[in-house]
Design a protein around this motif. Structure first.
Motif, mmCIF file in Angstrom:
data_model
loop_
_atom_site.group_PDB
_atom_site.id
_atom_site.type_symbol
_atom_site.label_atom_id
_atom_site.label_comp_id
_atom_site.label_asym_id
_atom_site.label_seq_id
_atom_site.Cartn_x
_atom_site.Cartn_y
_atom_site.Cartn_z
ATOM 1 N N GLN A 180 1.252 20.354 -4.460
ATOM 2 C CA GLN A 180 0.795 19.030 -4.034
ATOM 3 C C GLN A 180 0.134 18.261 -5.172
ATOM 4 O O GLN A 180 0.381 17.067 -5.366
ATOM 5 N N MET B 289 0.821 -1.213 0.000
ATOM 6 C CA MET B 289 0.000 0.000 0.000
ATOM 7 C C MET B 289 0.858 1.268 0.000
ATOM 8 O O MET B 289 0.569 2.222 -0.701
ATOM 9 N N HIS B 290 1.893 1.252 0.822
ATOM 10 C CA HIS B 290 2.792 2.404 0.942
ATOM 11 C C HIS B 290 2.026 3.691 1.292
ATOM 12 O O HIS B 290 2.265 4.740 0.719
ATOM 13 N N VAL B 291 1.122 3.537 2.235
ATOM 14 C CA VAL B 291 0.364 4.704 2.705
ATOM 15 C C VAL B 291 1.243 5.570 3.600
ATOM 16 O O VAL B 291 1.171 6.784 3.579
ATOM 17 N N LEU B 292 2.088 4.893 4.394
ATOM 18 C CA LEU B 292 2.949 5.618 5.336
ATOM 19 C C LEU B 292 4.373 5.643 4.811
ATOM 20 O O LEU B 292 4.831 4.690 4.184
ATOM 21 N N ASP B 293 5.056 6.735 5.062
ATOM 22 C CA ASP B 293 6.493 6.774 4.805
ATOM 23 C C ASP B 293 7.101 7.826 5.724
ATOM 24 O O ASP B 293 6.381 8.591 6.359
ATOM 25 N N PHE B 294 8.430 7.829 5.778
ATOM 26 C CA PHE B 294 9.110 8.866 6.543
ATOM 27 C C PHE B 294 8.984 10.179 5.794
ATOM 28 O O PHE B 294 9.053 10.211 4.565
ATOM 29 N N ALA B 295 8.826 11.251 6.539
ATOM 30 C CA ALA B 295 8.830 12.579 5.939
ATOM 31 C C ALA B 295 9.737 13.456 6.784
ATOM 32 O O ALA B 295 9.894 13.228 7.987
ATOM 33 N N GLY B 296 10.341 14.455 6.147
ATOM 34 C CA GLY B 296 11.207 15.361 6.887
ATOM 35 C C GLY B 296 12.596 14.785 7.059
ATOM 36 O O GLY B 296 12.951 13.752 6.483
ATOM 37 N N ARG B 297 13.374 15.453 7.867
ATOM 38 C CA ARG B 297 14.778 15.089 7.977
ATOM 39 C C ARG B 297 15.295 15.433 9.364
ATOM 40 O O ARG B 297 14.829 16.371 9.997
ATOM 41 N N LEU C 35 7.587 22.827 -0.389
ATOM 42 C CA LEU C 35 6.203 22.482 -0.673
ATOM 43 C C LEU C 35 5.283 23.674 -0.496
ATOM 44 O O LEU C 35 4.078 23.572 -0.660
ATOM 45 N N THR D 15 10.391 16.132 1.142
ATOM 46 C CA THR D 15 10.592 16.772 2.445
ATOM 47 C C THR D 15 11.973 16.479 3.016
ATOM 48 O O THR D 15 12.399 17.120 3.969
ATOM 49 N N PHE D 16 12.677 15.509 2.442
ATOM 50 C CA PHE D 16 14.012 15.171 2.966
ATOM 51 C C PHE D 16 15.024 16.235 2.582
ATOM 52 O O PHE D 16 15.871 16.615 3.380
ATOM 53 N N PHE E 278 6.480 12.353 -1.369
ATOM 54 C CA PHE E 278 6.440 13.349 -0.293
ATOM 55 C C PHE E 278 7.657 13.193 0.618
ATOM 56 O O PHE E 278 8.271 14.175 1.042
ATOM 57 N N GLY E 279 8.016 11.931 0.906
ATOM 58 C CA GLY E 279 9.186 11.673 1.750
ATOM 59 C C GLY E 279 10.456 12.247 1.140
ATOM 60 O O GLY E 279 11.255 12.884 1.824
ATOM 61 N N SER F 131 4.024 5.614 -4.799
ATOM 62 C CA SER F 131 3.027 6.127 -3.870
ATOM 63 C C SER F 131 3.302 7.600 -3.572
ATOM 64 O O SER F 131 4.462 8.002 -3.459
ATOM 65 N N PRO F 132 2.257 8.416 -3.444
ATOM 66 C CA PRO F 132 2.470 9.822 -3.091
ATOM 67 C C PRO F 132 3.268 9.988 -1.792
ATOM 68 O O PRO F 132 4.045 10.934 -1.662
ATOM 69 N N SER F 133 3.106 9.063 -0.842
ATOM 70 C CA SER F 133 3.829 9.205 0.430
ATOM 71 C C SER F 133 5.336 9.093 0.210
ATOM 72 O O SER F 133 6.124 9.727 0.904
ATOM 73 N N GLU F 134 5.742 8.288 -0.760
ATOM 74 C CA GLU F 134 7.166 8.130 -1.046
ATOM 75 C C GLU F 134 7.726 9.416 -1.676
ATOM 76 O O GLU F 134 8.790 9.896 -1.294
ATOM 77 N N PRO G 196 1.366 9.844 6.367
ATOM 78 C CA PRO G 196 0.829 9.671 5.025
ATOM 79 C C PRO G 196 1.253 10.867 4.157
ATOM 80 O O PRO G 196 1.757 11.863 4.691
ATOM 81 N N ALA G 197 1.048 10.780 2.863
ATOM 82 C CA ALA G 197 1.466 11.837 1.953
ATOM 83 C C ALA G 197 0.908 13.185 2.387
ATOM 84 O O ALA G 197 -0.255 13.291 2.778
ATOM 85 N N TYR G 198 1.748 14.222 2.308
ATOM 86 C CA TYR G 198 1.394 15.611 2.602
ATOM 87 C C TYR G 198 0.879 15.802 4.032
ATOM 88 O O TYR G 198 0.144 16.744 4.318
ATOM 89 N N GLY G 199 1.228 14.870 4.927
ATOM 90 C CA GLY G 199 0.761 14.990 6.299
ATOM 91 C C GLY G 199 -0.744 14.844 6.453
ATOM 92 O O GLY G 199 -1.324 15.283 7.441
ATOM 93 N N LYS G 200 -1.383 14.198 5.483
ATOM 94 C CA LYS G 200 -2.834 14.037 5.546
ATOM 95 C C LYS G 200 -3.237 13.027 6.612
ATOM 96 O O LYS G 200 -2.416 12.262 7.101
#
Lengths: 671, 172
Positions: free
Chosen positions: B50, A163-171, B79, B72-73, B68-69, B63-66, A179-183
């Motif tokens: 976005q 699914m890849h709904v979640l991922d790391f964001a930021g640094r 953004l 933002t890195f 986005f990751g 995936s959009p979350s990837e 989730p994408a765009y902090g949704k």
């Protein structure tokens, strides 16, 4: 066989892929936050460090074993490194443990105590600013303030579920899992399988609880509270009270629920047998006509949501049967209410499920009569354990009582619904009997081995070879669908369960689950099946009675009304890109994957050109959108919401003339 | 939907979207080129919208979350919409010890930026600090778009902003 020396003892290793596995084989329980046997090793949490002498302190989960290697698991160096890592993890962790739902079950809390972290010397950013909690959906609550960035949820969502709904964001210090765009999860294509909660070592992702609604109903004398208990719960609950994994505790569950004040304690297995009567009949009908094959099972609510979001073209292949939970709810609110002469509004149907997504399923608007849901509340195995403790019941010493009748009778075919492969097997048993008049004597497959995410089998029924596949991962489901579309998977029946090992590995089951424990629970269910006097759904006399009294025959009109459902595609991505113009007429061109490949981008360009040629920028708002859920008939465009299929570039001018221009004229007339 | 935007601005949308597709085409619709793709898109839009990121994700089968990751890195990606003038103030060690922070304070005060705010409301300026511009001999350094302003002081920074404002106001 090669050897390693662990804390002075010679330990042989063989197929182990990392030092951690060898150490655990030696009977030493190294702590881990980010290690999951069914996911890729990550080496993030630094809990499993070992002292490899001159090589230094290494993470055992990411280091392969080597012949002759000497390691120590509790040297001063290791203890110092591990304790420091723990202190740093705790430094940015919201440490309001007393009010955390994971308290007592949290790995971080356990390790902090076990390894003697007595003080945290660093400033805690969550004391000042808390990140918002995502409780946007009925199934999963995410609290980023408790996240230790182990990445388990990210990997299970991507690697196991695809699914890849979640991922790391930021640094750096600002990294979050998101989730994408902090949704919120409700605004992305999460299917609520909840495996992220299962692998979360802390309270950062938890299954949403609804015990209060249940206890309120139990305390309300005007309500008749009717419970149903799913098959996987009976082999999962015991673990939380110290019983061996896979122990069948259904008798104690029935007793416990009665002591809490339940008016009726029924078995979801009854509804599972009912599901099989409907689904096997549906399957045979499709085999006969050859239409709608392969038939996909529809018991798993996470899979159903995924199909609606991402595979709208497969919806005609989904069994129209409701899941056992929802069949049960409908039977209770329709026939139980009628048979016991009660007002439906006074009946509260509570289900005990091993699952997070069942909470979403119960709230689907189609599973309600006049706004009243068929299933009023869904609690998980974990929540039931908490209720038993809150009611002060000594679970292990409770006597075993039977389920209430009539919806307490079930067969061996129903109980295996709780494990991967079980629904397909149960359906085959009844389909075989209906076609041949004889019982299928052999089992389709033994219980699925730990970590095995897909299997297939063949059965010859009355000269026809029936090919069956089962998957217990949504990534495996996606792979199977890809093969199917390429013509490489000519199956007749495909069972999909989202969670590892099937429902026994659901997100509502005991926390910090392992593949081995899931396999033990599946064996527990298989043992119940093998020990059953009747192992085929069509031999359930209570189900037969329900048909005789109310439903007539499987797939009858009455059965369709009460036990079946319909599916609708859900838009996966809500966004659209505003490209040109403004004004009353909206032209949207789909640039989702399918439409794009069918030339929608050229169509879009032509529209842009036509608008400019006619000087109509003021009248038309042109935008690119992602999906109208009619991927088969692409490219799709919509003019003021009316979808036009097959809008190939060659047709752009024709559509512009026949649809867009009249729409502008109409809009002008309105002004 | 912005119904009153001036005509040329409205036609921008489709032209830019065409650019996005050109970029994707140039990089073979291949997600391994993601960073380069995002850089090109940012060059076009001055930030990563976005909806465009979602489109890139869909087009690349990711995936959009990837996406986005990744976006933002890296500090180079934004953004949020950026101003016409991107003010980058170096706060690396050399610039820091040569008093870059008072320069930053003067710039932010002059532009009326609230704490945490990066871009002025009129979208003319964005202000950010960077870690080293490799021009330590000129410390403290400010770079606005492509122009380097060496050995800055708070007074010089305000003067420089006034000049840009005067230029922009007269152009309008």
């Amino acid at each position: 066989m090669p050897h390693m020396k662990i804390d002075g003892r010679e330990i042989a290793f063989d197929a182990e892929t990392n030092i951690l596995q060898v150490v655990r084989k030696a009977g030493i329980e190294l702590p881990t936050l980010c290690y999951q046997a069914h996911l890729s090793p990550f080496g993030a949490c630094r809990m499993c460090v070992v002292d490899a002498g001159a090589r230094g302190v290494v993470t055992s989960c990411t280091t392969p074993p080597e012949d002759g290697l000497e390691i120590r698991t509790a040297s001063d160096r290791v203890r110092r490194v591990r304790k420091m890592a723990l202190e740093l993890l705790l430094a940015s962790h919201d440490r309001n443990c007393l009010t955390c739902g994971k308290s007592g079950l949290c790995k971080l809390q356990d390790y902090a105590e076990r390894y003697g972290v007595e003080t945290v010397r660093f400033f805690n950013p969550t004391d000042e600013v808390k990140q918002p909690i995502d409780d946007s959906n009925p199934c999963i609550v995410r609290d980023p303030n408790k996240c230790v960035l182990c990445g388990n949820c990210v990997r299970v969502c991507y690697e196991h579920q695809g699914m890849h709904v979640l991922d790391f964001a930021g640094r750096g210090a600002n990294v979050t899992v998101s989730p994408a765009y902090g949704k919120a999860l409700a605004d992305v294509d999460c299917v609520y399988c909840g495996q992220c909660a299962t692998v979360c070592p802390t309270g950062a992702i938890q299954v949403r609880g609804e015990i209060d609604a249940v206890t309120r109903a139990l305390n309300d004398p005007s309500k008749t509270v009717v419970f149903q208990v799913a098959p996987a719960v009976r082999v999962g609950l015991g673990e939380l009270f110290g019983l061996p994994v896979g122990t069948n505790v259904e008798g104690k569950i029935a007793t416990a629920l009665r002591r809490m004040g339940a008016d009726r304690v029924f078995d979801t297995n009854f509804a599972a047998d009912l599901t099989i009567m409907e689904e096997a009949t549906e399957f045979l009908h499709r085999m006969e006509t050859g239409e709608g094959l392969p038939l996909f099972t529809s018991c798993c609510p996470a899979w159903v949501k995924l199909a609606e979001q991402s595979y709208p073209e497969l919806l005609p292949h989904l069994s129209t049967c409701r899941s056992p939970q929802q069949m049960f709810g409908a039977v209770v609110k329709t026939y139980f209410a009628r048979d016991t002469a009660q007002d439906v509004a006074d009946i509260v149907c509570v289900s005990v499920m091993p699952c997070a997504a069942k909470k979403f399923e119960a709230r689907r608007p189609e599973f309600a009569i006049a706004g009243q849901p068929d299933v009023d509340a869904v609690i998980t195995t974990q929540e039931l354990a908490r209720m038993i403790r809150a009611y002060g019941l000594d679970f292990t010493s409770l006597p075993d009582e039977p389920w209430d009748q009539p919806y307490g009778e079930s067969t061996g075919a129903a109980v295996i619904f709780g494990a991967a492969g079980g629904v397909a097997e149960a359906a085959l048993r009844t389909a075989y009997q209906q076609l041949t008049g004889e019982e299928l004597t052999r089992d389709l497959w033994q219980t699925t081995a730990p970590g095995e995410t897909s299997r297939e089998a063949e059965v010859t029924i009355a000269g026809t070879t029936v090919r069956i596949a089962t998957v217990n991962s949504l990534a495996a489901a996606a792979a199977l669908i890809t093969r199917m579309k390429a013509g490489e998977a000519p199956y007749h029946l495909i069972e999909v369960m989202a969670c590892p090992g099937g429902c026994v590995g659901g997100a509502g089951q005991p926390p910090h689950d392992t593949l081995a424990r899931r396999a033990c629970r599946a064996q527990g269910l298989a043992a119940i099946d093998h020990g059953s006097e009747r192992r085929q759904s069509h031999r359930n006399t209570a189900v037969q009675a329900l048909y005789a009294e109310h439903l007539d025959t499987p797939n009858s009109h009455a059965a369709h009304e009460t036990l079946h459902t319909a599916y609708a595609s859900r838009r996966r991505i809500e966004e659209s890109i505003t490209l040109e113009g403004g004004g009353p007429v909206m032209v949207e061109v789909c640039v989702g994957t399918c439409c794009f490949q069918q030339g929608s981008y050229a169509t879009l360009q032509k529209f842009g050109k036509l608008l400019r040629q006619h000087g109509l920028d003021d009248a038309v708002a042109l935008s690119a959108t992602f999906c109208f859920e009619r991927c088969g008939q692409g490219p799709n465009i919509a003019v003021n919401g009316q979808v036009i299929e097959n809008a190939v570039p060659e047709r752009a001018e024709e559509i512009f003339r026949d649809v867009v221009l009249p729409a502008i004229t109409t809009a002008d007339a309105c002004v | 939907m912005p119904a009153t935007a001036p005509l040329p601005a409205r036609q921008e949308g489709l032209r830019k979207f065409q650019k996005v597709n050109d970029v994707l085409e140039r990089y073979g619709w291949d997600a391994t080129n993601l960073i380069a793709i995002l850089q090109q898109i940012q060059a076009e839009y001055r930030y990563l919208p976005q909806d465009i990121l979602t489109y890139v994700a869909t087009a690349l089968g990711r995936s959009p979350s990837e996406i986005f990751g990744v976006a933002t890195f890296y500090a180079q990606f934004s953004l949020e919409p950026k101003g016409k003038y991107e003010v980058r103030l170096c706060d690396g060690t050399a610039c820091h010890v040569r008093r870059s922070i008072p320069v930053l304070q003067a710039i932010r005060e002059k532009l009326g930026l609230a704490p945490g705010e990066q871009t002025t409301k009129d979208m003319r300026f964005s202000v950010e600090t960077v870690s080293c511009l490799g021009a330590c001999g000129l410390a403290p350094v400010v770079v606005i778009n492509e122009t380097v302003y060496p050995q800055m002081t708070p007074e010089a920074a305000v003067k420089m902003l006034n000049e840009i404002n005067a230029r922009e106001d007269s152009a309008q």
